[in-house]
Design a protein around this motif. Structure first.
Motif, PDB file in Angstrom:
ATOM      1  N   TRP A  95       0.877  -1.317   0.132  1.00 20.98           N
ATOM      2  CA  TRP A  95       0.081   0.089  -0.022  1.00 20.98           C
ATOM      3  C   TRP A  95       0.944   1.119   0.018  1.00 20.98           C
ATOM      4  O   TRP A  95       0.571   2.223  -0.814  1.00 20.98           O
ATOM      5  N   LEU A  96       2.008   1.268   0.916  1.00 19.33           N
ATOM      6  CA  LEU A  96       2.809   2.408   0.916  1.00 19.33           C
ATOM      7  C   LEU A  96       3.394   2.651  -0.410  1.00 19.33           C
ATOM      8  O   LEU A  96       3.558   3.777  -0.768  1.00 19.33           O
ATOM      9  N   ASP A  97       3.889   1.728  -1.065  1.00 19.86           N
ATOM     10  CA  ASP A  97       4.641   1.803  -2.452  1.00 19.86           C
ATOM     11  C   ASP A  97       3.765   2.204  -3.481  1.00 19.86           C
ATOM     12  O   ASP A  97       4.007   3.355  -4.159  1.00 19.86           O
ATOM     13  N   TYR A  98       2.477   1.993  -3.400  1.00 17.96           N
ATOM     14  CA  TYR A  98       1.309   2.246  -4.550  1.00 17.96           C
ATOM     15  C   TYR A  98       0.813   3.843  -4.428  1.00 17.96           C
ATOM     16  O   TYR A  98       0.853   4.662  -5.145  1.00 17.96           O
ATOM     17  N   LEU A  99       0.371   3.853  -2.918  1.00 21.46           N
ATOM     18  CA  LEU A  99      -0.091   5.293  -2.739  1.00 21.46           C
ATOM     19  C   LEU A  99       1.256   6.496  -2.825  1.00 21.46           C
ATOM     20  O   LEU A  99       0.906   7.256  -3.427  1.00 21.46           O
ATOM     21  N   CYS A 100       2.303   6.097  -2.361  1.00 23.65           N
ATOM     22  CA  CYS A 100       3.111   7.155  -2.464  1.00 23.65           C
ATOM     23  C   CYS A 100       4.130   7.000  -3.787  1.00 23.65           C
ATOM     24  O   CYS A 100       4.705   8.281  -4.219  1.00 23.65           O
ATOM     25  N   GLY A 101       4.242   5.968  -4.292  1.00 23.36           N
ATOM     26  CA  GLY A 101       5.253   5.883  -5.505  1.00 23.36           C
ATOM     27  C   GLY A 101       4.215   6.048  -6.756  1.00 23.36           C
ATOM     28  O   GLY A 101       4.845   6.129  -7.929  1.00 23.36           O
ATOM     29  N   THR A 102       2.990   5.607  -6.756  1.00 23.85           N
ATOM     30  CA  THR A 102       2.322   5.625  -7.948  1.00 23.85           C
ATOM     31  C   THR A 102       1.165   6.804  -8.148  1.00 23.85           C
ATOM     32  O   THR A 102       1.103   7.732  -8.759  1.00 23.85           O
ATOM     33  N   VAL A 103       0.253   6.708  -7.050  1.00 19.64           N
ATOM     34  CA  VAL A 103      -1.119   7.480  -7.112  1.00 19.64           C
ATOM     35  C   VAL A 103      -0.523   9.261  -6.935  1.00 19.64           C
ATOM     36  O   VAL A 103      -0.990  10.009  -7.396  1.00 19.64           O
ATOM     37  N   HIS A 104       0.344   9.330  -5.752  1.00 14.68           N
ATOM     38  CA  HIS A 104       0.694  10.625  -5.439  1.00 14.68           C
ATOM     39  C   HIS A 104       1.437  11.222  -6.772  1.00 14.68           C
ATOM     40  O   HIS A 104       1.095  12.262  -7.234  1.00 14.68           O
ATOM     41  N   ILE A 142      -8.290   1.862  -5.044  1.00 14.66           N
ATOM     42  CA  ILE A 142      -8.427   1.813  -3.718  1.00 14.66           C
ATOM     43  C   ILE A 142      -9.673   1.451  -3.175  1.00 14.66           C
ATOM     44  O   ILE A 142      -9.550   0.554  -2.171  1.00 14.66           O
ATOM     45  N   GLU A 143     -10.753   2.223  -3.701  1.00 15.24           N
ATOM     46  CA  GLU A 143     -11.901   1.964  -3.066  1.00 15.24           C
ATOM     47  C   GLU A 143     -12.359   0.450  -3.095  1.00 15.24           C
ATOM     48  O   GLU A 143     -13.019  -0.153  -1.856  1.00 15.24           O
ATOM     49  N   GLY A 144     -11.940  -0.291  -4.131  1.00 13.39           N
ATOM     50  CA  GLY A 144     -12.309  -1.708  -4.347  1.00 13.39           C
ATOM     51  C   GLY A 144     -11.335  -2.523  -3.350  1.00 13.39           C
ATOM     52  O   GLY A 144     -11.632  -3.785  -3.248  1.00 13.39           O
ATOM     53  N   ARG A 145     -10.486  -1.934  -2.950  1.00 11.63           N
ATOM     54  CA  ARG A 145      -9.487  -3.046  -2.313  1.00 11.63           C
ATOM     55  C   ARG A 145      -9.188  -2.744  -0.914  1.00 11.63           C
ATOM     56  O   ARG A 145      -8.430  -3.506  -0.068  1.00 11.63           O
ATOM     57  N   TYR A 157      -5.621  -0.603  11.945  1.00  7.97           N
ATOM     58  CA  TYR A 157      -4.970   0.688  11.330  1.00  7.97           C
ATOM     59  C   TYR A 157      -3.357   0.440  11.436  1.00  7.97           C
ATOM     60  O   TYR A 157      -2.777  -0.400  11.986  1.00  7.97           O
ATOM     61  N   SER A 158      -2.840   0.954  10.496  1.00  9.81           N
ATOM     62  CA  SER A 158      -1.534   0.860  10.107  1.00  9.81           C
ATOM     63  C   SER A 158      -0.892   2.172   9.478  1.00  9.81           C
ATOM     64  O   SER A 158      -1.687   3.159   9.139  1.00  9.81           O
ATOM     65  N   VAL A 159       0.521   2.185   9.368  1.00  5.30           N
ATOM     66  CA  VAL A 159       1.055   3.464   8.644  1.00  5.30           C
ATOM     67  C   VAL A 159       0.631   3.650   7.366  1.00  5.30           C
ATOM     68  O   VAL A 159       0.692   4.767   6.911  1.00  5.30           O
ATOM     69  N   ALA A 160       0.130   2.638   6.887  1.00  6.50           N
ATOM     70  CA  ALA A 160      -0.653   2.708   5.226  1.00  6.50           C
ATOM     71  C   ALA A 160      -1.589   3.692   5.124  1.00  6.50           C
ATOM     72  O   ALA A 160      -2.174   4.354   4.303  1.00  6.50           O
ATOM     73  N   ASP A 161      -2.336   3.771   6.240  1.00  5.49           N
ATOM     74  CA  ASP A 161      -3.667   4.720   6.637  1.00  5.49           C
ATOM     75  C   ASP A 161      -3.140   6.133   6.584  1.00  5.49           C
ATOM     76  O   ASP A 161      -3.866   7.052   6.019  1.00  5.49           O
ATOM     77  N   ALA A 162      -1.986   6.503   7.262  1.00  8.44           N
ATOM     78  CA  ALA A 162      -1.451   7.829   7.104  1.00  8.44           C
ATOM     79  C   ALA A 162      -1.212   8.194   5.758  1.00  8.44           C
ATOM     80  O   ALA A 162      -1.326   9.481   5.515  1.00  8.44           O
ATOM     81  N   ALA A 163      -0.930   7.390   4.824  1.00  8.93           N
ATOM     82  CA  ALA A 163      -0.496   7.759   3.175  1.00  8.93           C
ATOM     83  C   ALA A 163      -1.864   7.859   2.704  1.00  8.93           C
ATOM     84  O   ALA A 163      -1.940   8.742   1.919  1.00  8.93           O
ATOM     85  N   LEU A 164      -2.783   7.042   3.038  1.00  5.49           N
ATOM     86  CA  LEU A 164      -4.301   7.460   2.247  1.00  5.49           C
ATOM     87  C   LEU A 164      -4.627   8.574   2.827  1.00  5.49           C
ATOM     88  O   LEU A 164      -5.469   9.467   2.021  1.00  5.49           O
ATOM     89  N   LYS A 182     -16.212   4.224   1.076  1.00  2.21           N
ATOM     90  CA  LYS A 182     -15.062   3.676   1.995  1.00  2.21           C
ATOM     91  C   LYS A 182     -14.021   4.625   2.066  1.00  2.21           C
ATOM     92  O   LYS A 182     -13.530   4.856   3.315  1.00  2.21           O
ATOM     93  N   ILE A 183     -13.431   5.412   1.244  1.00  2.00           N
ATOM     94  CA  ILE A 183     -12.447   6.359   1.526  1.00  2.00           C
ATOM     95  C   ILE A 183     -12.806   7.532   2.264  1.00  2.00           C
ATOM     96  O   ILE A 183     -12.175   8.059   3.167  1.00  2.00           O
ATOM     97  N   ALA A 184     -14.058   7.956   1.971  1.00  2.00           N
ATOM     98  CA  ALA A 184     -14.675   9.120   2.879  1.00  2.00           C
ATOM     99  C   ALA A 184     -14.889   8.752   4.253  1.00  2.00           C
ATOM    100  O   ALA A 184     -14.708   9.324   5.049  1.00  2.00           O
ATOM    101  N   LYS A 185     -15.103   7.449   4.553  1.00  2.80           N
ATOM    102  CA  LYS A 185     -15.289   7.059   5.717  1.00  2.80           C
ATOM    103  C   LYS A 185     -13.929   6.691   6.645  1.00  2.80           C
ATOM    104  O   LYS A 185     -13.924   7.268   7.661  1.00  2.80           O
TER     105      LYS A 185
END
Length: 205
Positions: A95-104, A142-145, A157-164, A182-185
């Protein structure tokens, strides 16, 4: 420790992780807007001229959001910010790699800094529109996963949630992108955490 962060930048995620740990740390703001990330004193800390950077107690520096988040979580296992099993840790890093390395950089940076993707200013609206479309596509994936409720991992809860969180914060803030349910929640659950509230208050004071 000392966190070098940028106001409104992705580094808010590392800031809130430090708050979650409840350990002593200092902060120093640097910014691409005023050019302070390119000044010699900061380049001596992080020659990459970006945030976040974490100056550790032994005088060494860590850079890159996923690495800093992983190191903080592994260094303080009592905080339970990363799963202890191999599969759970791997999924967190995924998750960290995808959120920080692709999505961002692919979706959101196009909207904030279109000049990085097109030198001709006439192309900037097209670049921004492309970034928004990419971001919405990423958010749908992301919503679907999302495996937890409301957290990314089923284990909690994990550090991945801090990236989202920093991505969602950009959506509801300067970019005006609607969050899927789901992301809004997830975003509302993050805002309710005292550590997140402290980090946001500290950066916006």
């Amino acid at each position: 420790m000392k966190l070098f962060y940028g106001p409104g930048a992705c580094s808010i995620g590392i800031h809130l992780i430090l708050e979650e740990l409840g350990i002593p740390f200092e902060t120093q703001a640097v910014s691409t807007r005023d050019g302070s990330v390119h000044k010699p004193d900061y380049l001596a800390i992080n020659p990459k001229a970006k945030v976040p950077a974490l100056l550790r107690d032994d005088g060494t520096v860590l850079t890159e959001f996923p690495v800093i988040a992983w190191w903080l979580a592994k260094s303080h296992p009592e905080a339970k910010l990363i799963p202890t099993d191999l599969e759970g840790e791997a999924r967190t890093l995924e998750w960290l790699d995808y959120l920080c390395g692709t999505v961002h950089p692919q979706g959101f940076t196009r909207q904030f800094r279109p000049g990085n993707f097109g030198k001709d200013e006439a192309d900037h609206p097209r670049v921004v529109a492309q970034g928004k479309a990419m971001s919405e596509k990423y958010l749908a994936l992301i919503e679907g996963r999302i495996a937890g409720d409301p957290w990314l991992l089923a284990s909690g809860y994990s550090v991945a949630d801090a990236a989202l969180f920093f991505l969602a914060r950009w959506c509801v803030g300067p970019l005006g992108i609607a969050l899927p349910p789901k992301i809004a929640k997830h975003y509302e659950a993050m805002k309710a955490r005292p550590a997140v509230q402290r980090a946001v208050a500290r950066e916006t004071a």
